[in-house]
Design an enzyme around this catalytic site. Sequence first.
Site, PDB file in Angstrom:
ATOM      1  N   SER A 145       1.231  -0.524  -5.045  1.00 54.86           N
ATOM      2  CA  SER A 145       0.122   0.429  -4.918  1.00 54.86           C
ATOM      3  C   SER A 145      -0.394   0.776  -6.297  1.00 54.86           C
ATOM      4  O   SER A 145       0.348   0.762  -7.277  1.00 54.86           O
ATOM      5  CB  SER A 145       0.583   1.719  -4.251  1.00 54.86           C
ATOM      6  OG  SER A 145       1.364   1.435  -3.132  1.00 54.86           O
ATOM      7  N   ASP A 177       5.395   2.770  -7.125  1.00 62.62           N
ATOM      8  CA  ASP A 177       5.463   1.542  -6.358  1.00 62.62           C
ATOM      9  C   ASP A 177       4.560   0.502  -7.001  1.00 62.62           C
ATOM     10  O   ASP A 177       3.421   0.791  -7.349  1.00 62.62           O
ATOM     11  CB  ASP A 177       5.026   1.816  -4.906  1.00 62.62           C
ATOM     12  CG  ASP A 177       4.933   0.551  -4.102  1.00 62.62           C
ATOM     13  OD1 ASP A 177       3.924   0.377  -3.404  1.00 62.62           O
ATOM     14  OD2 ASP A 177       5.868  -0.266  -4.178  1.00 62.62           O
ATOM     15  N   SER A 233       4.263  -0.110   1.355  1.00 63.09           N
ATOM     16  CA  SER A 233       5.380  -0.296   0.417  1.00 63.09           C
ATOM     17  C   SER A 233       5.676   0.989  -0.351  1.00 63.09           C
ATOM     18  O   SER A 233       6.799   1.229  -0.778  1.00 63.09           O
ATOM     19  CB  SER A 233       5.066  -1.437  -0.550  1.00 63.09           C
ATOM     20  OG  SER A 233       3.825  -1.194  -1.183  1.00 63.09           O
ATOM     21  N   LYS A 243      -9.243   1.409   2.126  1.00 59.26           N
ATOM     22  CA  LYS A 243      -8.219   1.243   3.153  1.00 59.26           C
ATOM     23  C   LYS A 243      -8.352   2.230   4.297  1.00 59.26           C
ATOM     24  O   LYS A 243      -7.606   2.144   5.271  1.00 59.26           O
ATOM     25  CB  LYS A 243      -6.828   1.394   2.524  1.00 59.26           C
ATOM     26  CG  LYS A 243      -6.585   0.354   1.459  1.00 59.26           C
ATOM     27  CD  LYS A 243      -5.185   0.372   0.951  1.00 59.26           C
ATOM     28  CE  LYS A 243      -5.083  -0.504  -0.265  1.00 59.26           C
ATOM     29  NZ  LYS A 243      -3.752  -0.532  -0.850  1.00 59.26           N
ATOM     30  N   GLY A 255      -0.555  -3.651   5.226  1.00 58.41           N
ATOM     31  CA  GLY A 255      -0.120  -4.956   5.730  1.00 58.41           C
ATOM     32  C   GLY A 255      -1.132  -6.005   5.319  1.00 58.41           C
ATOM     33  O   GLY A 255      -1.710  -5.939   4.243  1.00 58.41           O
ATOM     34  N   THR A 283       0.794  -1.228   0.000  1.00 61.69           N
ATOM     35  CA  THR A 283       0.000   0.000   0.000  1.00 61.69           C
ATOM     36  C   THR A 283       0.818   1.264   0.000  1.00 61.69           C
ATOM     37  O   THR A 283       2.004   1.248   0.260  1.00 61.69           O
ATOM     38  CB  THR A 283      -0.764  -0.027   1.330  1.00 61.69           C
ATOM     39  OG1 THR A 283      -1.560  -1.157   1.310  1.00 61.69           O
ATOM     40  CG2 THR A 283      -1.609   1.168   1.561  1.00 61.69           C
ATOM     41  N   ASP A 319      -4.222   4.589  -1.223  1.00 62.48           N
ATOM     42  CA  ASP A 319      -4.488   4.106  -2.585  1.00 62.48           C
ATOM     43  C   ASP A 319      -5.559   3.016  -2.463  1.00 62.48           C
ATOM     44  O   ASP A 319      -6.078   2.779  -1.367  1.00 62.48           O
ATOM     45  CB  ASP A 319      -3.208   3.563  -3.220  1.00 62.48           C
ATOM     46  CG  ASP A 319      -2.814   2.217  -2.657  1.00 62.48           C
ATOM     47  OD1 ASP A 319      -2.641   1.258  -3.430  1.00 62.48           O
ATOM     48  OD2 ASP A 319      -2.695   2.111  -1.420  1.00 62.48           O
ATOM     49  N   ARG A 335      -5.388  -0.364  -4.046  1.00 55.39           N
ATOM     50  CA  ARG A 335      -5.044  -1.665  -4.644  1.00 55.39           C
ATOM     51  C   ARG A 335      -4.793  -2.695  -3.551  1.00 55.39           C
ATOM     52  O   ARG A 335      -4.037  -2.434  -2.613  1.00 55.39           O
ATOM     53  CB  ARG A 335      -3.798  -1.527  -5.505  1.00 55.39           C
ATOM     54  CG  ARG A 335      -3.259  -2.847  -6.024  1.00 55.39           C
ATOM     55  CD  ARG A 335      -2.000  -2.660  -6.849  1.00 55.39           C
ATOM     56  NE  ARG A 335      -2.296  -2.127  -8.164  1.00 55.39           N
ATOM     57  CZ  ARG A 335      -1.382  -1.996  -9.130  1.00 55.39           C
ATOM     58  NH1 ARG A 335      -0.147  -2.326  -8.907  1.00 55.39           N
ATOM     59  NH2 ARG A 335      -1.709  -1.508 -10.297  1.00 55.39           N
TER      60      ARG A 335
END
Lengths: 243, 274
Positions: free
Chosen positions: B209, B206, B169, B73, B87, B41, B57, B59
């Site tokens: 994400s 990233d 991430s 999220k 996580g 994330t 985000d 995803r």
Amino acid sequence: MDLIQIRGGNLVGHESDSQRTQYPYVTGTSVIGIKYKDGILIAADMGGSYGSTIRYKSVERIKPIGKHSLLGASGEISDFQEILRNLDELILYDNMWDDGNTLGPKEVHNYLTRMMYNRRNKFNPLWNSLVLGGVKNGQKYLGTVSMIGVHYEDNHVATGFGNHLAKPILRDEWHEDLSFEDGVRLLEKCMRVLLYRDRSAVNKLQIAKLTEEGVTVSPPYALKTHWEFNSFKNPTAGAEGSW
Amino acid sequence: MTKAAAIEVPTKGGFSFDLCKRNDMLLKKGVQMPPFRKTGTTIVGLIFQDGVILGADTRATEGPIVCDKNCEKIHYMAPNIYCCGAGTAADTEAVTDMVSSQLKLHRYHTGRESRVVTALTLLKSHLFSYQGYVSAALVLGGVDVTGPHLHTIYPHGSTDTLPFATMGSGSLAAMAVFESKYREGLTREEGIDLVAEAICSGIFNDLGSGSNVDVCVITKGNVDYLRNHKLPNPRTYVTAKGYSFPKPIEVLLTKVTMLREKVEVIEAGDAMEE
């Protein structure tokens, strides 16, 4: 009758004869390079870390190569010095030809790629990530080679932590024909974020400029940092007992 | 006559680490854990002049596969407190749901608005007692009577109180944006733009994400949950004018001829009633 003597299961000498680079010892952290209007700008700090200690604070990690190129390196410093020796020999032989042609950045980049890739194939890599920039006949060139031989050229490159922290900024804010001041400001912005968030960064950096006229490596200087956030002064004002 | 064998002491409570030992043993034997859904994330939060802005985000990944392109999220904790989670998705959902219901009971008990430190303490003590096995990294933000607060909570139970924070991430990409552009006393528009910029930086730089940007603006007495505030990855088609089919086949006749006689269905209700 054995025609070939095989010692220790290895045709090419005993395995304990050769040393292989397993892990780096003295390392440099990120290098960032960008193309700008008149040529190339490369920035790197001057730190050489020995594991988690910052052992050396005056390591020059950007060096001019011949007349047309600049090389910046992160990773094992001794391997960088070895690379410089090899390049020195390369440039020397090129000069000895004295044929009016000099090795440009593309050629040096190719040489470095071959060197890194061949070492990697022998499981004894040069533990570096290199940034190679240059200008020849008005053509700007900026490329990178990693320790396993991955190479490409781009308008902006970064090694190590720079990939995670500087690349997003460069992708967003780099554009064609940056002026010298804008280029330096962009590099300083990236170096400042790296200084805040990379534990092996030191606040002493050099920015090297390369144009058709030649190479200038700036004297070392430090960046201004901002720590005066109100929330830093008394962080747990509303959350007594936490940290 | 006393038994020589060791006396079995029953566990008094707390987490039993037996299964963790079993998992370690299995890993050594080469048995692979099934991949679990991680949010991989970019989540961020910052404090602006009137309160807190949270961003995330959308995803959700299962190893290399994107299993949910538009998940949520930013979790509700209390009317004035929201929490972003990174996580393992199950862990973030479960732990925020649990603390949210604990906060509600606490509100009934005290008759007051929940405080961010309460949520913080409940979350951190739960995570600490599970010694990092509950893989939830959270950005908790809210406005209560004591003012706006922003905290980060790590899977092992440590917390930080910060003016701006990123987790997941994509946290480095987002932090690069915050470190270069954050200043104190941002207005609402500037804050939302900066949060969206940081999340977009995570989305595009990233791999864990992606998709859209969710933003949540919390001020005193008001919450704006801007679901899908930005959609920088729209579904695109090859041509703008859509598909054009070749000239359709001419219609010769519109008379319908039955190929077989219609079959009458007999009422079977009487037979069933026996």
